[in-house]
Write a protein that holds these residues in place. Structure first.
Motif, PDB file in Angstrom:
ATOM      1  N   LEU A 100      73.844  -2.218  45.333  1.00  0.00           N
ATOM      2  CA  LEU A 100      75.216  -2.648  45.043  1.00  0.00           C
ATOM      3  C   LEU A 100      75.245  -4.108  44.588  1.00  0.00           C
ATOM      4  O   LEU A 100      74.519  -4.952  45.101  1.00  0.00           O
ATOM      5  CB  LEU A 100      76.101  -2.475  46.277  1.00  0.00           C
ATOM      6  CG  LEU A 100      76.364  -1.025  46.718  1.00  0.00           C
ATOM      7  CD1 LEU A 100      77.203  -1.011  47.993  1.00  0.00           C
ATOM      8  CD2 LEU A 100      77.058  -0.237  45.618  1.00  0.00           C
ATOM      9  N   ILE A 101      76.113  -4.394  43.624  1.00  0.00           N
ATOM     10  CA  ILE A 101      76.307  -5.749  43.098  1.00  0.00           C
ATOM     11  C   ILE A 101      77.723  -6.181  43.413  1.00  0.00           C
ATOM     12  O   ILE A 101      78.683  -5.508  43.039  1.00  0.00           O
ATOM     13  CB  ILE A 101      76.078  -5.801  41.574  1.00  0.00           C
ATOM     14  CG1 ILE A 101      74.685  -5.275  41.224  1.00  0.00           C
ATOM     15  CG2 ILE A 101      76.276  -7.218  41.053  1.00  0.00           C
ATOM     16  CD1 ILE A 101      74.468  -5.096  39.734  1.00  0.00           C
ATOM     17  N   CYS A 102      77.857  -7.308  44.105  1.00  0.00           N
ATOM     18  CA  CYS A 102      79.182  -7.809  44.493  1.00  0.00           C
ATOM     19  C   CYS A 102      79.468  -9.123  43.779  1.00  0.00           C
ATOM     20  O   CYS A 102      78.703 -10.087  43.906  1.00  0.00           O
ATOM     21  CB  CYS A 102      79.247  -8.010  46.006  1.00  0.00           C
ATOM     22  SG  CYS A 102      80.848  -8.638  46.573  1.00  0.00           S
ATOM     23  N   PHE A 103      80.564  -9.166  43.031  1.00  0.00           N
ATOM     24  CA  PHE A 103      81.010 -10.386  42.367  1.00  0.00           C
ATOM     25  C   PHE A 103      82.014 -11.096  43.268  1.00  0.00           C
ATOM     26  O   PHE A 103      83.127 -10.604  43.490  1.00  0.00           O
ATOM     27  CB  PHE A 103      81.635 -10.062  41.009  1.00  0.00           C
ATOM     28  CG  PHE A 103      80.624  -9.711  39.961  1.00  0.00           C
ATOM     29  CD1 PHE A 103      80.224 -10.638  39.016  1.00  0.00           C
ATOM     30  CD2 PHE A 103      80.050  -8.440  39.924  1.00  0.00           C
ATOM     31  CE1 PHE A 103      79.281 -10.321  38.049  1.00  0.00           C
ATOM     32  CE2 PHE A 103      79.105  -8.109  38.969  1.00  0.00           C
ATOM     33  CZ  PHE A 103      78.723  -9.053  38.036  1.00  0.00           C
ATOM     34  N   TYR A 104      81.598 -12.251  43.788  1.00  0.00           N
ATOM     35  CA  TYR A 104      82.443 -13.035  44.690  1.00  0.00           C
ATOM     36  C   TYR A 104      83.254 -14.002  43.825  1.00  0.00           C
ATOM     37  O   TYR A 104      82.900 -15.145  43.624  1.00  0.00           O
ATOM     38  CB  TYR A 104      81.558 -13.779  45.678  1.00  0.00           C
ATOM     39  CG  TYR A 104      82.238 -14.218  46.958  1.00  0.00           C
ATOM     40  CD1 TYR A 104      83.602 -14.069  47.157  1.00  0.00           C
ATOM     41  CD2 TYR A 104      81.493 -14.788  47.986  1.00  0.00           C
ATOM     42  CE1 TYR A 104      84.206 -14.466  48.325  1.00  0.00           C
ATOM     43  CE2 TYR A 104      82.084 -15.197  49.172  1.00  0.00           C
ATOM     44  CZ  TYR A 104      83.437 -15.032  49.339  1.00  0.00           C
ATOM     45  OH  TYR A 104      84.046 -15.435  50.514  1.00  0.00           O
ATOM     46  N   GLY A 105      84.365 -13.502  43.299  1.00  0.00           N
ATOM     47  CA  GLY A 105      85.143 -14.168  42.282  1.00  0.00           C
ATOM     48  C   GLY A 105      85.337 -13.184  41.141  1.00  0.00           C
ATOM     49  O   GLY A 105      84.417 -12.418  40.828  1.00  0.00           O
ATOM     50  N   ALA A 106      86.516 -13.171  40.534  1.00  0.00           N
ATOM     51  CA  ALA A 106      86.827 -12.123  39.556  1.00  0.00           C
ATOM     52  C   ALA A 106      87.461 -12.691  38.297  1.00  0.00           C
ATOM     53  O   ALA A 106      88.389 -12.124  37.742  1.00  0.00           O
ATOM     54  CB  ALA A 106      87.750 -11.079  40.197  1.00  0.00           C
ATOM     55  N   GLY A 107      86.935 -13.833  37.821  1.00  0.00           N
ATOM     56  CA  GLY A 107      87.462 -14.467  36.619  1.00  0.00           C
ATOM     57  C   GLY A 107      86.915 -13.856  35.342  1.00  0.00           C
ATOM     58  O   GLY A 107      86.279 -12.791  35.363  1.00  0.00           O
TER      59      GLY A 107
END
Length: 286
Positions: A11-18
């Protein structure tokens, strides 16, 4: 650092969604590097933004503390995509939650690997990246530096992520600032030149639409020529410059105005400013 083994290693988690996070997610899905259900995106407050990303790409999203904790805990790769001012608090809270082997990928300009590890409080494997805005259309240029803790498998995974949005150069971290001067900010230099070309065209009687179309195609064609031929730009320039011709006259004006030196000075000043900003970020967060 927690040593428990996750049941969701991929799993890949983007901590921020800009916008940059969205560009990379778009590339990952389009190039089939990662399926939407393997990607999560988190932010602090905007439910509307997360709803859009979920509907547009089919990714998992979350902004509650419970959701954040689950997605960050499950991820094998955590991509830091928050604003620099938010990084200190977020990373200090994230550090104790990390388990062995989780990879940190940073998109945060100016934030060094040592600063990231200091904020986390652990020597986690870190990939520091500097993508440029052309990544949003899959034509980006990204510089990447790895910490010594990063495994070859992790390096390969990061390379595949950023190759999904353009080309990649692996460099020593101390070269990150000059890379920023060349490719990180480089699109702005080209746009600045294009502004001037369009303005000159309209001053000479072309319509704004004609001047824009001709300028865009000229820049695209010149870049494509370098790619297709593999030739040095100096040779390509000489090939279209006839002695005492109009191109020669134009280049003489650019030379007299210090064009080459101005561009090199701009690149070096950008690198210097990037270094200054990095120190400021470090001082403000530690």
């Amino acid at each position: 650092m927690n040593s428990n083994t996750s049941t969701s290693q991929q799993l890949i988690c983007f901590y921020g969604a800009g916008s940059m996070a969205e560009a990379i997610v778009r590339g990952l899905i389009h190039k089939q590097v990662a399926a939407p259900e393997r990607i999560s995106m988190l932010n602090r407050s905007s439910v509307e933004r997360l709803d859009y990303l979920k509907k547009q790409y089919g990714v998992m999203t979350g902004n509650s503390e419970e959701q954040k904790s689950k997605h960050l805990g499950d991820a094998s790769v955590i991509v830091l995509a928050m604003k620099p001012k938010d990084a200190g608090e977020a990373l200090k809270a994230l550090g104790p939650q990390l388990r062995e082997g989780q990879l940190i990928v940073s998109l945060i300009a100016g934030l060094s690997i040592s600063t990231i590890q200091a904020l986390l409080g652990v020597q986690a494997p870190v990939a520091r990246t500097m993508p440029n805005t052309s990544s949003s259309i899959g034509l980006g240029a990204t510089g990447i530096s790895f910490s010594s803790e990063t495994t070859q498998d992790q390096k390969d995974q990061v390379l595949s992520m950023f190759e999904a949005v353009g080309t990649v150069s692996v460099i020593p971290e101390e070269k990150m600032e000059i890379l920023t001067g060349v490719s990180g900010s480089g699109p702005a230099y080209i746009y600045y030149m294009m502004e001037a070309m369009i303005a000159a065209g309209t001053e000479g009687g072309l319509s704004p639409e004609q001047a824009r179309e001709l300028t865009v195609q000229t820049v695209l064609g010149a870049a494509s020529m370098m790619i297709e031929t593999g030739e040095d730009p100096a040779k390509l320039r000489k090939d279209i410059t006839s002695p005492n011709g109009s191109t020669q006259a134009a280049l003489e004006v650019l030379s007299a105005k210090g064009f080459s030196e101005a561009v090199k000075a701009a690149v070096h000043r950008c690198a210097e400013r990037s270094r200054e900003m990095g120190e400021a970020v470090k001082e403000s967060l530690l």
